[in-house]
Design an enzyme around this catalytic site. Structure first.
Site, PDB file in Angstrom:
ATOM      1  N   SER A 163      69.586  79.763  76.769  1.00  0.00           N
ATOM      2  CA  SER A 163      69.091  81.227  76.831  1.00  0.00           C
ATOM      3  C   SER A 163      71.223  81.689  76.765  1.00  0.00           C
ATOM      4  O   SER A 163      71.539  81.616  76.879  1.00  0.00           O
ATOM      5  CB  SER A 163      69.236  81.315  77.980  1.00  0.00           C
ATOM      6  OG  SER A 163      68.874  83.406  77.854  1.00  0.00           O
ATOM      7  N   GLY A 164      71.426  82.473  75.727  1.00  0.00           N
ATOM      8  CA  GLY A 164      71.953  83.326  75.173  1.00  0.00           C
ATOM      9  C   GLY A 164      73.675  82.949  74.523  1.00  0.00           C
ATOM     10  O   GLY A 164      74.154  83.400  74.603  1.00  0.00           O
ATOM     11  N   THR A 168      68.798  83.413  68.526  1.00  0.00           N
ATOM     12  CA  THR A 168      67.742  84.108  67.703  1.00  0.00           C
ATOM     13  C   THR A 168      68.839  84.874  66.139  1.00  0.00           C
ATOM     14  O   THR A 168      68.310  85.248  65.553  1.00  0.00           O
ATOM     15  CB  THR A 168      67.280  85.049  68.933  1.00  0.00           C
ATOM     16  OG1 THR A 168      66.584  84.369  69.781  1.00  0.00           O
ATOM     17  CG2 THR A 168      66.679  86.369  67.599  1.00  0.00           C
ATOM     18  N   ASN A 212      70.850  86.930  79.602  1.00  0.00           N
ATOM     19  CA  ASN A 212      70.829  87.487  77.670  1.00  0.00           C
ATOM     20  C   ASN A 212      70.501  89.051  77.889  1.00  0.00           C
ATOM     21  O   ASN A 212      68.534  88.619  78.730  1.00  0.00           O
ATOM     22  CB  ASN A 212      70.409  86.256  77.350  1.00  0.00           C
ATOM     23  CG  ASN A 212      70.383  86.680  75.511  1.00  0.00           C
ATOM     24  OD1 ASN A 212      71.361  88.055  75.160  1.00  0.00           O
ATOM     25  ND2 ASN A 212      69.705  86.219  74.635  1.00  0.00           N
ATOM     26  N   SER A 215      67.391  88.950  76.038  1.00  0.00           N
ATOM     27  CA  SER A 215      67.008  86.754  75.854  1.00  0.00           C
ATOM     28  C   SER A 215      65.101  86.734  74.808  1.00  0.00           C
ATOM     29  O   SER A 215      64.643  87.822  75.901  1.00  0.00           O
ATOM     30  CB  SER A 215      66.143  86.761  77.166  1.00  0.00           C
ATOM     31  OG  SER A 215      66.146  85.848  77.478  1.00  0.00           O
ATOM     32  N   SER A 216      65.172  86.488  74.554  1.00  0.00           N
ATOM     33  CA  SER A 216      63.161  85.720  73.635  1.00  0.00           C
ATOM     34  C   SER A 216      62.962  84.917  74.833  1.00  0.00           C
ATOM     35  O   SER A 216      63.150  84.126  75.103  1.00  0.00           O
ATOM     36  CB  SER A 216      64.014  84.835  72.681  1.00  0.00           C
ATOM     37  OG  SER A 216      64.685  85.424  71.933  1.00  0.00           O
ATOM     38  N   GLY A 445      66.584  75.437  74.680  1.00  0.00           N
ATOM     39  CA  GLY A 445      67.276  74.645  74.841  1.00  0.00           C
ATOM     40  C   GLY A 445      66.591  73.760  76.152  1.00  0.00           C
ATOM     41  O   GLY A 445      65.623  74.223  76.881  1.00  0.00           O
ATOM     42  N   GLU A 447      66.509  72.832  79.809  1.00  0.00           N
ATOM     43  CA  GLU A 447      66.909  74.006  80.996  1.00  0.00           C
ATOM     44  C   GLU A 447      66.935  73.050  81.652  1.00  0.00           C
ATOM     45  O   GLU A 447      65.518  72.052  82.084  1.00  0.00           O
ATOM     46  CB  GLU A 447      65.225  74.193  80.696  1.00  0.00           C
ATOM     47  CG  GLU A 447      65.559  76.086  80.344  1.00  0.00           C
ATOM     48  CD  GLU A 447      65.301  77.230  79.826  1.00  0.00           C
ATOM     49  OE1 GLU A 447      63.664  76.615  80.737  1.00  0.00           O
ATOM     50  OE2 GLU A 447      65.661  78.278  79.591  1.00  0.00           O
TER      51      GLU A 447
HETATM   52  N1  LIG Z   1      77.024  85.077  65.563  1.00  0.00           N
HETATM   53  C1  LIG Z   1      77.230  86.064  66.786  1.00  0.00           C
HETATM   54  N2  LIG Z   1      78.663  86.722  66.618  1.00  0.00           N
HETATM   55  C2  LIG Z   1      77.963  88.180  67.929  1.00  0.00           C
HETATM   56  N3  LIG Z   1      77.406  87.548  68.899  1.00  0.00           N
HETATM   57  C3  LIG Z   1      76.373  87.309  68.928  1.00  0.00           C
HETATM   58  C4  LIG Z   1      76.385  85.754  67.387  1.00  0.00           C
HETATM   59  N4  LIG Z   1      75.196  85.195  68.677  1.00  0.00           N
HETATM   60  C5  LIG Z   1      75.271  85.849  69.860  1.00  0.00           C
HETATM   61  N5  LIG Z   1      75.364  86.683  69.714  1.00  0.00           N
HETATM   62  C6  LIG Z   1      75.876  87.796  71.054  1.00  0.00           C
HETATM   63  O1  LIG Z   1      74.865  87.193  72.162  1.00  0.00           O
HETATM   64  C7  LIG Z   1      73.848  87.503  72.469  1.00  0.00           C
HETATM   65  C8  LIG Z   1      72.627  85.978  72.766  1.00  0.00           C
HETATM   66  O2  LIG Z   1      72.623  85.860  71.097  1.00  0.00           O
HETATM   67  P1  LIG Z   1      70.701  85.961  71.527  1.00  0.00           P
HETATM   68  O3  LIG Z   1      69.711  86.870  71.687  1.00  0.00           O
HETATM   69  O4  LIG Z   1      70.952  85.101  69.644  1.00  0.00           O
HETATM   70  O5  LIG Z   1      70.491  84.168  72.534  1.00  0.00           O
HETATM   71  P2  LIG Z   1      69.315  82.972  72.068  1.00  0.00           P
HETATM   72  O6  LIG Z   1      70.395  81.753  71.740  1.00  0.00           O
HETATM   73  O7  LIG Z   1      68.568  83.577  71.370  1.00  0.00           O
HETATM   74  O8  LIG Z   1      68.891  83.429  73.837  1.00  0.00           O
HETATM   75  P3  LIG Z   1      67.653  83.447  74.238  1.00  0.00           P
HETATM   76  O9  LIG Z   1      67.206  81.874  74.289  1.00  0.00           O
HETATM   77  O10 LIG Z   1      67.833  84.229  75.506  1.00  0.00           O
HETATM   78  O11 LIG Z   1      66.850  84.025  73.448  1.00  0.00           O
HETATM   79  C9  LIG Z   1      73.254  88.530  71.234  1.00  0.00           C
HETATM   80  O12 LIG Z   1      72.492  89.679  72.015  1.00  0.00           O
HETATM   81  C10 LIG Z   1      74.889  89.359  70.926  1.00  0.00           C
HETATM   82  O13 LIG Z   1      74.691  89.864  71.441  1.00  0.00           O
HETATM   83 MG   LIG Z   2      66.129  84.456  71.973  1.00  0.00          MG
END
Ligand SMILES: Nc1ncnc2c1ncn2[C@@H]1O[C@H](COP(=O)(O)OP(=O)(O)OP(=O)(O)O)[C@@H](O)[C@H]1O
Ligand SMILES: [Mg+2]
Length: 1063
Positions: A163-164, A168, A212, A215-216, A445, A447
């Protein structure tokens, strides 16, 4: 690969570190049996490392030349510290967030907006192959798109990470890439709809967590469909494992799904009074986390964006209203107070759950949905128990009632989520031809937390499946190919997930036992665990915990995870009281409820279990709640079974595609930009299989070439006479024997040649060097010929140019000489003329000066002379004046002297006269003398008057002189002399005037004197006459006296004479 001979003095190695994971060190003395002495690079500490097994020496460091490679598999030494260091250097020092690891793209979350996602970047990656440009999510997307075009095979991009980590965001960028490169020219603008699905899914499926802010809370697989022309023709989406427990509970610092907060902000601003929504903090389902705000996010703005996206996807305004009604109903349902206190009501069961009749929120729920309030109130506090013979309705206790209410809220939200996913799918299904698709999977991923529950089990199960798929793609298929190609190779020992998956999926595996326990009337979590301990202990991946019996352990590919069994059954069942459901389904005001609850085949795949309080909070022991109510939907598939089914479907889909892997890494837990926590990163790298990829890459034959391809590419590495087109294999063999001395570096398969890592790059380098050498030789000949031809050409041209130039220079020079001469002549004349002119000017000047000087001197001389003249004149007059004065003084003195003499004489005469006067004749004579004197004085007066008259013509002369002076004034040159004259004349005139005045004065004085004299004369005359008389009298007396005196005198004279005679 590493042998102890390499551990000599100066060798650079990695040693383990508790925080940094690995730290650099340098060997200080050659390795001798069992002990390695090193100096740490950071603090220069000398350390002795015991080596119990020479096969496991500390890893060696790559030469600095190789640090920062954009493909981890291209590192010379491939191991965990090398990978970690390379990633760290790229991420921290170069801000490069993407790195390849074979076919995997490792993406490290920068927590910083980098300018690398613009349209121009998309265009830069378009048409480029993976290695051409820097690693990028666009490069992976381009690879997928190109493969789709080239191989006409469906593709998938599997994005995973914790997460984070940025899954996404990466998935969104991949979709943006496809939308940009596969944009449809038609009016439908599918790509716009595909992109618009993101804000909707984020609104209803994302929430703020401690890890996050966005977070999705579900997994999703989006298929982007392409037509024959490889243009986007539509899309569809599948979702997995929605975290429904979040609807009713949030841990501290977390939030419910964004849509609730957006709705509260929207209702306050957009005037939706019918929803009767208040501030978000007033709702129990929204305020438990105590952190209702997200930094930098405006809920109202995102509400507008969500609405716009919904409209883009064709969700009508009334459907949106209904959606908001259901969401508001869920919020109000959460605020319905279930209490054990019956107040003043006289009811039978004092311990049961009650709702006050005037409960405002219950009324709102009923009015919003159009359900019967007594009915809903009854089924929120009661349940129906069917026994063999009768059906009993009994009041639930408060805990059970709250649990049932929350279950209802979760079910409603889950249904709404599924309905919205369907709506999105409907909108994305354009009905156009779907020839191919590229799927993008954004899923949790692996956990592992302190307390792991059913959700972690499902997630890790999914990850096991995905990892298996990854393994089979990356390793298994690869090794299968070795077998197929009949090359001799050593079986690489890689992790196969199948035994672990078997443990979960087998007929007597975890899922089956869980389902079985759910079906047993008295089934409980503890019963489930004891069954597991009984039946699964023979699985190598199953372990019993050392302490306690309420948990079980599974050895996953990434880690060993202990699961607490509390809540497993309840979550697997996902039950809601049938009566409550029936009551909600009877809603008259909200047609959406009917659509939501309408049974559909896709129902099972969409959403999954109601995970309880995840991670930090222990699961509530729900043993007492897990009794399956007989009237609940017993026929319904369990969550586990649904999940297994949907996962199998997903796996089948993925297996039919060419996968591309994106592994997202979260570099730190504090969301700091470009901060790299090595310990966190290494765990994630291990969990997502990157390190395994590295290991296998290092051990296997990652590069392979068809004989044909190799021959055509590398035939130039052998001599022409060695090329045998009839036996390509032999030619290839002779090439390889010449350049790759170690036979272990390559293998000949039936159709392909296999190379160990780095060998193809080496051959490429040799080929490039050879090509360069040949090219240089050809170029040198051609350049020599061209240069010679050019040289002769240039020489001819140069000579011609020189002749022309010299002629030109000569002419120019002659012309210059002519010009110079002419110039000198002109200069001569001009200089002469100028000199003459100057001379004339000077002479004129000198003459002028002389004239002026002379004039000046003459005038000066003349002036002096005039001064002299004037002085002489003045002197003359002065001297005259002085002389006259002297004369006058002398005359006066003379007169005085005369007067004195005369007085003396007069006295003498007086004496004589007295003697005479004694006679009248004498007096008479005297009078006569006086008269004469007066006459003479009168004559003198007349003479003076005559003199005055003589002055008058002089005055006329003065006037004349004045006019003359006027005239003379006009004549300037003569004026000065005349002026002097006039001055003289003036002076003279003044003098004359003075003289005249003096004369006049004299005259006056003389006149006065005359009158005085006359007066005196008169007086004297009178006095004389009186005196005469008196004198006459006296004379008479005196006569006598005189006679006496004469006698005396005579006597006296006589005496004197006598005396004298005697003397
Ligand atoms: N390539 C990137 N450039 C800039 N910031 C990023 C990038 N990737 C992620 N982030 C930052 O990290 C934060 C978390 O990313 P994201 O929501 O894609 O995480 P996730 O892996 O989908 O987490 P979750 O599993 O909780 O959904 C985003 O809101 C953004 O602020
Ligand atoms: Mg996500």
């Amino acid at each position: 690969m590493t042998t102890k001979e390499l551990y000599t003095k100066g060798a650079r190695i990695w040693v383990e570190h508790p925080v940094k994971v690995w730290e650099g060190a340098t060997v200080t003395s050659d390795y001798r049996s069992g002990v390695l002495i090193v100096q740490l690079d950071d603090n220069k500490e000398i350390r002795q490392i015991k080596i119990p097994d020479e096969g496991r020496m500390p890893p060696l460091r790559n030469p600095s030349l190789l640090i920062g490679q954009n493909d981890l598999t291209s590192l010379s030494y491939l191991h965990e510290p090398a990978v970690l260091h390379n990633l760290k250097v790229r991420f921290c020092d170069r801000n490069a967030i993407y790195t390849y690891c074979g076919i995997v793209l490792v993406a490290i979350n920068p927590y910083y907006d980098l300018p690398i996602y613009g349209d121009e970047t998309i265009m830069a990656y378009r048409g480029q192959s993976m290695g051409d440009l820097d690693p990028h999510i666009f490069a992976v997307s381009e690879e997928a798109y190109t493969k789709l075009e080239r191989e006409r095979r469906d593709q998938s991009i599997i994005v995973s990470g914790e997460s984070g980590a940025g899954k996404t965001v990466s998935a969104k960028y991949a979709m943006r890439y496809f939308a940009a490169v596969g944009g449809n020219a038609s009016e439908t603008q599918v790509e716009r709809k595909v992109l618009a699905s993101s804000p909707i899914m984020e609104a209803i499926g994302n929430a703020k967590t401690t890890r996050n802010d966005n977070s999705s809370r579900f997994g999703k697989f989006i298929e982007i469909h392409f037509d024959n022309q490889y243009r986007i023709s539509g899309a569809s989406m599948r979702t997995y494992l929605l975290e429904k427990s979040r609807v009713v509970y949030q841990s501290a610092g977390e939030r419910n799904y964004h849509i609730f907060y957006q709705l509260c902000a929207g209702a306050a601003t957009e005037k939706m009074p019918e929803l009767q929504l208040d501030h978000q903090d007033t709702f129990h389902y929204l305020n438990q986390g105590g952190s209702p705000e997200i930094d930098g996010v405006d809920d109202y703005k995102t509400f507008r964006e969500t609405k716009n996206a919904l409209s883009t996807l064709g969700v009508t305004e009334s459907e949106q209203r209904s959606m908001f009604t259901v969401l508001a109903a869920i919020l109000h349902l959460g605020n319905v107070e279930l209490t054990s206190d019956p107040d003043e009501m006289q009811l039978d069961n004092q311990d049961g759950a009650y709702i006050r009749p005037n409960d405002k929120h219950l009324s709102i729920v009923c009015s919003l949905l159009g359900v019967s309030k007594p009915e809903l109130s009854r089924w929120l506090t009661h349940r129906r128990i069917a026994s063999a013979h009768e059906v009993i309705v009994s009041r639930m206790d408060v805990q059970r009632a709250v649990f049932a209410r929350d279950a209802l809220a979760k079910r409603m939200y889950g249904k709404l989520f599924a309905w919205l996913v369907q709506a999105v799918n409907r909108a994305l299904d354009t009905g156009n031809a779907k020839k191919h698709f590229i799927g993008v999977l954004d899923i949790y991923g692996f956990e592992t937390f302190e307390i792991n529950s059913f959700e972690q089990f499902c997630i890790n199960y999914a990850n096991e499946k995905l990892q298996q798929q990854f393994n089979s793609h990356v390793f298994k298929l690869e090794q299968d190919e070795y077998i197929k190609e009949e090359i001799s190779w050593k079986m690489i020992d890689f992790y196969d997930n199948q035994p672990c998956i078997d443990l979960i999926e087998d007929r007597l595996g975890v899922l089956a036992l869980l389902d079985e326990e759910c079906r047993v009337p008295q089934g409980s979590d503890m019963g489930f665990v004891s069954k597991l301990h009984d039946k699964c202990s023979n699985y190598p991946h199953f372990l019993k915990p050392r302490f306690g019996s309420a948990a079980f352990i599974i050895k996953h590919f990434a880690d060993i995870v202990e699961y607490q069994c509390g809540g497993f059954l309840e979550k697997n069942r996902d039950t809601v009281l049938e009566e409550q459901l029936e009551c909600i389904k009877s809603a008259t005001n909200c047609r959406l409820i009917h659509s939501m609850f309408a049974e559909s085949p896709s129902d099972h795949s969409a959403t999954l279990p109601p995970p309880s309080r995840r991670r930090t909070t222990p699961s509530v022991p729900l043993a007492s709640l897990t009794q399956p109510p007989r009237r609940t939907s017993t026929q319904k598939q369990t969550v586990g079974a649904q999940f297994r089914q949907s996962l199998s479907a997903l796996m089948a889909t993925l297996s039919a595609t060419t996968p591309h892997y994106v592994r997202c890494i979260k570099p730190n837990d504090t969301k700091q930009a470009f901060q790299f926590d090595a310990a966190r990163a290494v765990n994630q790298l291990r969990a997502c299989g990157v390190l395994e990829t590295i290991r296998i890459s290092a051990a296997g034959f990652p590069s392979r070439w068809l004989y044909q391809d190799f021959f055509y590419r590398y035939r130039l590495l052998c001599r022409f006479k060695e090329i045998d087109r009839g036996d390509i294999k032999k030619t290839c063999s002779s090439i390889l024997q010449r350049y790759l001395k170690e036979p272990d570096k390559y293998q000949f398969g039936t159709t392909k040649i296999f190379f160990r890592a780095g060998q193809v790059a080496y051959l490429e380098k040799v080929r490039a060097d050879l090509q360069r050498a040949y090219c240089v030789r050809v170029q040198s000949c051609v350049r020599g010929f061209l240069a010679r031809r050019r040289y002769t050409c240039i020489m001819r041209a140069i000579r011609g140019i020189q002749a022309y130039a010299r002629g030109h220079i000569g002419r120019t020079k002659a012309q210059e000489i002519r010009r110079e001469r002419a110039a000198i002549k002109i200069q001569k004349h001009i200089r002469g003329w100028l000199a003459r002119k100057r001379y004339r000017k000077l002479r004129h000047l000198a003459i002028g000066l002389q004239a002026r000087a002379r004039g000046y001197l003459a005038r000066k001389h003349y002036k002096e002379k005039r001064y002299l003249q004037a002085t002489i004149t003045i002197q003359r007059y002065a001297r005259g004046y002085l002389a006259r004065m002297r004369v006058r003084r002398m005359r006066r003195q003379i007169i005085v002297a005369q007067a004195s003499i005369r007085r003396f004489l007069a006295r003498r005469q007086y004496k004589r006269l007295r003697i005479e006067a004694r006679s009248i004749d004498h007096v008479k004579t005297l009078n006569k003398g006086l008269e004469n004197k007066i006459i003479s004085l009168q004559q003198r007066l007349e003479h003076a008057q005559d003199k005055a008259k003589a002055i008058e013509p002089l005055q006329a002369q003065i006037v004349e002189l004045r006019s003359k002076l006027e005239y003379l004034k006009q004549v300037e040159i003569e004026a000065r002399s005349l002026k002097v004259d006039i001055q003289d004349k003036d002076n003279f005139l003044i003098f004359l005037k003075e003289e005249l005045a003096k004369e006049k004065e004299n005259n006056k004085r003389l006149a006065e004197e005359k009158s005085q004299i006359e007066m005196r004369y008169k007086k004297e005359k009178e006095a004389k006459e009186a005196e005469n008389e008196k004198l006459a009298n006296e004379l008479k007396s005196n006569k006598e006296h005189f006679e006496l005196l004469i006698e005396v005198l005579d006597t006296y004279v006589y005496n004197i004479n006598r005396v004298m005679k005697q003397a």
